[in-house]
Design a protein around this motif. Structure first.
Motif, PDB file in Angstrom:
ATOM      1  N   ASP A 123       5.195   0.123   3.296  1.00 22.44           N
ATOM      2  CA  ASP A 123       4.894  -0.295   2.028  1.00 22.44           C
ATOM      3  C   ASP A 123       4.619   1.215   1.094  1.00 22.44           C
ATOM      4  N   ASP A 173       4.457   4.275  -1.558  1.00 20.37           N
ATOM      5  CA  ASP A 173       4.922   4.641  -2.710  1.00 20.37           C
ATOM      6  C   ASP A 173       5.515   5.911  -2.817  1.00 20.37           C
ATOM      7  N   ILE A 190       9.287   3.581   4.536  1.00 18.14           N
ATOM      8  CA  ILE A 190       8.715   2.923   3.240  1.00 18.14           C
ATOM      9  C   ILE A 190       8.581   1.423   3.268  1.00 18.14           C
ATOM     10  N   LYS A 191       9.742   0.818   3.773  1.00 21.29           N
ATOM     11  CA  LYS A 191       9.635  -0.686   3.847  1.00 21.29           C
ATOM     12  C   LYS A 191       8.405  -1.045   4.555  1.00 21.29           C
ATOM     13  N   PRO A 225      13.799  -0.395   0.839  1.00 21.47           N
ATOM     14  CA  PRO A 225      13.072  -1.138   0.097  1.00 21.47           C
ATOM     15  C   PRO A 225      13.459  -1.857  -1.254  1.00 21.47           C
ATOM     16  N   ASN A 264      11.633   4.544  -8.543  1.00 22.58           N
ATOM     17  CA  ASN A 264      10.102   4.673  -8.405  1.00 22.58           C
ATOM     18  C   ASN A 264       9.641   5.130  -9.637  1.00 22.58           C
ATOM     19  N   ARG A 280       9.601   0.327  -5.277  1.00 19.27           N
ATOM     20  CA  ARG A 280       9.668   0.831  -4.030  1.00 19.27           C
ATOM     21  C   ARG A 280      10.626   1.828  -3.541  1.00 19.27           C
TER      22      ARG A 280
END
Ligand SMILES: Cc1ncc(C[n+]2csc(CCOP(=O)(O)OP(=O)(O)O)c2C)c(N)n1
Ligand SMILES: Cc1ncc(C[n+]2csc(CCOP(=O)(O)OP(=O)(O)O)c2C)c(N)n1
Lengths: 748, 748
Positions: free
Chosen positions: A85, A87, A81-82, A360, A369, A364
């Protein structure tokens, strides 16, 4: 894209640097430590004193077996995810792995933001541990209370359908969905794999299913873990996926391979979506799928009392208990310390900064979320004025319409005005339920093959039809829980198929009502038609009005039941339900040609009241001799026909007709916010006159709703028996209704 | 055995002689003719006059689409049954293909034997046609009324689980199970394919699944018809089968290929069973499976009003209607005559002798196979004396036991004494529900891989565990419907998963009660445990006592609900239920350590009565001030503890304790055969004293059962609130019950 996945070859080289590997592993250790702590510890949260029995909870509860696998996945997903980036949200099929979800929300800081009491220090840690599966604390499942969750997982089987529901119309969202191999044996889950034929790579998000093949359920191996691996691969390819199987138990090796595999499958998802979005031609791709084969209770005790635990069903819940046995306490102590809490947490009890840096940030974080707190992203539905669809009723009971057909036009225009956040689900019955007007502006979602003969199939259809009430229900739940709107239309009798899912969704709503940080979501709207009264041709199997009874067992604050007597009322009810939040609304309405009684203005007033005297049908002047009450379209018709007979044959008898739209009105206002006061109730039903109540479903529901009322002894359920028998004979002779019955209209 | 089926190559040469082919085809024509006749004709059954509107039913109902495929299969199965002297039944997944099942039973003569009114002549033919889906006639589905059926099929999804249930412990039986491709989208069906991991080739019969890929549902294509054929093949191989796909629409060609294919797969089944039975080593084989790909509505009208019908969803129900249009009447006329009824039937209206000769005779006819009328082959269960398992209760309320654990010993010995006709189903919860004593004598059925670490898995286990409540339910239904016995143990909350299946099974029982030729079958026994009261650790999702409410909506004649207050009562109830016939019995009982109140002798008396005053707990002398009533183990405990408090603190108050085991007792005897008369009711509850009723589930059920009684206004539900709050605080502090609560016993 590869058809025969070759993960071993694809991920031979590990992509993680030594430092990355170290941090990722430590993060996993931290999550595991926090999970075990939740199951066992009451005090001494970082083991800074020698572990003693008094530090241990007196009743050991919770599920360890699935937890290390969930933590492993969660840490790795954080990395990608990091890096990318993303979602993304996480759906935890084995929801009883609650400790993992709570641990990760805590590590990400979300838990403290949501529950400021549970601070990132020693005191907070102790609270975190203590509250888990403890009276007055939090449930042991991935629950509404868990930040980032849209899925309970206590009742197994619905993870994947929820995941797809979340992904629809969320083009940038990735839904990581862990499916338990036990869960995979359930019917709803077994059907859910086929959801990939309904996911549009162009306009929907992606679902990455991760089958967690840890081999065991509570007390048995799982079927999917005990078929040959090539058979499993065939099965998943047959379901239309490109499966990647990753198996092992050496952490470092598994880290490298999992990191590589996630990079690979996320590249594939990018490629699939990129292609579909670039050339504008959505086709059904082979979406990747991961099979993670790790030992159940991985990293937990290998043996207890001479019996193997890690990698067996014995690791399912609490792998070692009865801490009065010194050997057990020693095993627990060694187990906890194997994660090296002293290297993971600072003196204050806070997570070390290098680990805090791993997940994240902000929205994120999967635990933060906003899609997982659907009310936060909810957009109001744009509703055309339902009055525009009114049928003209000049004189009550003289004009026929098919109520759901008229509703179809309203739905059509709702779809037109809300092309991205409103869907209609149905088990192959939307046309049969006469909502076909919607096909003027949309189609049924379909990514599989089409043929020239097909009608109304398209990748981006707003109507979703599959012959699975479970999937319709689950898809819509996932869609609503992520902040969208919808309607499930179904034959009344078969809605019992989703009784259990309804129960769980209603419970979710009930719990979230008490969680201020959970924002209200759109109501779950059922349109039940093809109801019990018009199923002579389909017969007994298709007759069952009992879903209403089930619904009425739920807390008043989350359920509503509406029985539309005619078309304009149905429109008014539908408008009301589609605007509402946090309810389950059940609308029962006929699809057959049927009489209309109320003009739109009258219908609005009547439906807003929920119950009322129909003056035009009554001939009492304030003091009736008998009250004829009715709820539901056919009972209303029957009641009016009976009233007609009474008025013809007993002109001196004063009859009052009361129609009930909103069943909750019958309850005392102490029981339900919609309930009538006793005075209001008596004003309608009188305190002493006989009431003949014609109801759509099982009669005791009416008794149950009314038994606290003054004159409930007088509620009688009765029919015009002679007329019935005569009519019955006619239909048996001719195979259809008598014309004078079929064409009866209100004569006054 | 072939892994990659090559049916085309395998059946290149047709095995049928020209004469065989001709007869077989004519037989199929006859079945099709009779099916269309049922849907359309009121008179003129053999078209000996020109077809006119007046010969046509006024309301056209029924499902043509699936029917020709069913008839095709049925005719071919008849051939092989005869050729191989098979003992076989037919399960019709698309049960709405009722016309096919009725037509075949009629062609075989069984229909006339069962309903002598429907004679094999012109008059009988006319009756046969007229009654179909006609008021007062027969349902349009393959119903209980249909000879040879054990499967309704109105609610889709359960054919395959029924088929496996029928095959268990029926080593010589072949179960031919047609699965609709729409039906295959349902969750229960999708899970059912895996039943092959639970079928023992040595001691069970064979299931031959035939996926009828006719491409469409009501208004949509089916998923399985629109994935590439190699994907479908992978899916079915992944499910563990050896699939043979046969596709086409040319009848003669299809006849030859189907005949060859059936010979092939039946040889394979023989080989599989022969091997397992000879070498005594049952292993999981790859059972064959047929995919039949034919047009929906095959042989029906190709086009109506310029739109394609045959081979599309438009053929699903009535392919051509509105017979006032002359063109439609012409189409129907042409269609009916295309089967050449004049060549199929004699002048009398009887089937021609050469066609009558085609099907098997007597009990070999699938419509007359006794397995499909389970009561005919039912063997009494050999029951050990349940009193031998009694716990010794010297003084009420002082000894603790785990009720279901004791029941386990009784079940163990039932299994021992009935090794071939009794099974226990459970969704991976049998040990959790504390029935583990059964594993002293048996194992869990398991044909998939085993590992050294496994316990209690064997090909011939009497306990069947899969994480699918649907399969547990469906397997047991199939098992009972073919004349055997069993028990389904399940967490109370999750039994809602099978609400819809319970509904349909109860309806089946209700209908068969009215069919004298249907012999009574063993009751369906639910043991619901892990009930609402002891789910603090699992939380809200695991709490739901509403199944009882659902059950109580069914007709009194087919349902029974028993709440066991203690161990000896549970034993007595279980014995009673296992002996009973034609009911659904719901037994609710705790699995936790809990107090015992009644000696076995007292328990038998109490359970036989179903309700009674507990004198030993009461201190009234015929005139109580208050009645403390209870139903269910925990409510009984709570009531007794409350009674203790009252007797301590208000020694002058006269308390009567009434315990209810059989919920039906509360109803008036006019409503239920078990119901108490009003006099009996008043004798227990008094006519005027307050009654405090502690009930296991939702309170309104008690109101609903009692609302007709004299003093029901006085039923109050109430708890010892202060005690509660104090206790609540304790558990929140300590995480377990207070010792004085946990260890409370009856002090008198
Ligand atoms: C529908 C349903 N039936 C039964 C249960 C009881 N149950 C709880 S956990 C479990 C086993 C789950 O196995 P799996 O999905 O593989 O999860 P994991 O092994 O990862 O814990 C069962 C049967 C349940 N929770 N839901
Ligand atoms: C559980 C359930 N949902 C919906 C329906 C309504 N329904 C009746 S027939 C049908 C289509 C069945 O398709 P398939 O199983 O392929 O049968 P066939 O095409 O052979 O008629 C549907 C959806 C039903 N009978 N049962």
């Amino acid at each position: 894209m590869q058809r025969q996945a070759q993960p071993a070859a694809a991920v031979a080289e590990g992509p993680l640097s030594e430092a990355e590997l170290k941090t990722l592993h430590a993060y996993w250790q931290a999550a595991n430590y926090l999970s075990v702590g939740q199951i066992y510890l009451l005090a001494n949260p970082l083991l800074r004193e020698p572990l003693q029995v008094k530090h241990i909870k007196p009743r050991l509860l919770g599920h360890w077996g699935t937890t290390p696998g969930l933590n492993f996945l969660y840490a790795h997903l954080n990395r990608v995810i990091k890096a990318r980036d993303l979602d993304a949200i996480f759906i935890c099929g084995p929801g009883h792995g609650g400790p993992a979800m709570v641990a990760n929300a805590y590590l990400e800081g979300t838990y403290t933001e949501t529950y400021p009491d549970v601070t990132p220090d020693l005191i907070g840690l102790q609270k975190l541990f203590r509250q888990f599966s403890f009276p007055g604390g939090i449930p042991s499942h991935d629950a509404p209370e868990t930040p980032g969750s849209i899925h309970e997982g206590g009742e197994l089987g619905y993870s994947l359908t929820h995941a797809y529901g979340a992904a629809f119309d969320n083009p940038s969202l990735k839904v990581f969905c862990v499916v338990g191999d036990g869960e995979a044996e359930t019917g709803p889950l077994a059907a859910s794999w086929h959801s990939n034929k309904f996911l549009n790579p162009q306009t929907d998000g992606a679902v990455l299913p991760i089958l967690h093949l840890n081999g065991y359920k509570i007390a048995n191996p799982t079927v999917l873990a005990r078929i040959p691996e090539d058979e499993l691969r065939q099965l998943l390819e047959g379901y239309g996926y490109a499966p990647y199987i990753i198996a092992g138990d050496d952490p470092m090796d598994m880290h490298q391979r999992m990191a590589a595999l996630l990079d690979l499958v996320l590249d594939q998802i990018d490629e699939i979506q990129g292609k579909a979005r670039k050339n504008g031609k959505p086709a059904r791709p082979r979406w990747p799928l991961i099979v993670l084969r790790t030992p159940k209770g991985w990293t937990g005790p290998k043996e207890v009392d001479g019996l193997p635990v890690e990698g067996t069903w014995r690791a399912h819940q609490v792998p070692v208990d009865d801490m009065t046995k010194p050997e057990h306490l020693r095993i627990l102590d060694r187990w906890l310390r194997s994660y090296h809490p002293e290297e993971l947490f600072e003196a204050s009890g806070a997570l070390k900064p290098e680990l805090r840096a791993l997940p994240p940030k902000g929205q994120r974080r999967m635990s933060a979320n906003p899609h997982a707190n659907g009310g936060e992203v909810l957009q109001e539905l744009r509703l055309p004025d339902f009055r525009n669809y009114a049928v003209k009723v000049e004189k009550p009971g003289t004009r026929f319409d098919e109520a759901t057909k008229v509703l179809g036009a309203f739905l059509r225009d709702i779809i037109r005005q809300n092309p991205h956040n409103f869907r209609i689900m149905g088990p192959d019955e939307t046309a049969s339920n006469r909502l076909s007007a919607v096909y003027d502006v949309t189609s049924k979602t379909w990514l599989a093959e089409t043929l020239p003969v097909d009608e109304h199939l398209a990748p981006n259809g707003r109507v979703m039809e599959i012959l699975s009430e479970h999937l319709c229900q689950g898809w819509l739940e996932g869609y609503l829980l992520t902040g969208r709107h919808g309607l499930f239309n179904c034959y009344e009798a078969f809605i019992h198929i989703v009784d259990a899912m309804f129960n769980q969704h209603a419970k979710w709503l009930e719990v979230t009502n008490r969680l201020p940080w959970r924002r209200p979501i759109a109501s779950f709207n059922y349109l039940l038609t093809s109801h019990v009264w018009r199923q002579d041709h389909n017969g007994f199997t298709h007759q069952d009005p009992g879903f209403i009874d089930l619904v009425m067992n739920k807390k008043a604050e989350v359920v509503r039941v509406y029985l539309a007597p005619d078309t304009n009322c149905l429109l008014s009810i539908a408008d009301h339900c589609l605007r509402s939040r946090q309810y389950v609304n059940v609308i029962v309405a006929g699809k057959q040609r049927s009489l209309n009684y109320l003009s739109m203005d009258d219908a609005i007033v009547h439906c807003t009241r929920g119950i009322g005297i129909w003056d035009w049908a009554s001939n009492d002047t304030g003091e009736p001799d008998v009250v004829m009450a009715c709820a539901g379209d056919i009972p209303t018709l029957e009641t009016l026909a009976a009233t007609d007979l009474i008025r013809k044959h007993l002109p001196d008898l004063k009859v009052r007709v009361v129609n009930v739209v909103d069943l909750m009105k019958l309850q005392p206002n102490s029981e339900h916010p919609h309930g009538l006061s006793d005075a209001e109730f008596d004003a309608l039903f009188t305190a002493s006159r006989p009431v003949i109540f014609a109801y759509h479903g099982y009669p005791w529901l009416i008794h149950r709703l009314c038994y606290r009322r003054r004159n409930h002894q007088r509620h009688v359920r009765q029919r015009m028996m002679d007329e019935r028998l005569r009519h019955r004979q006619y239909t048996r002779d001719h195979g259809e209704d008598e014309p004078d019955v079929r064409d009866w209209t209100w004569p006054y």
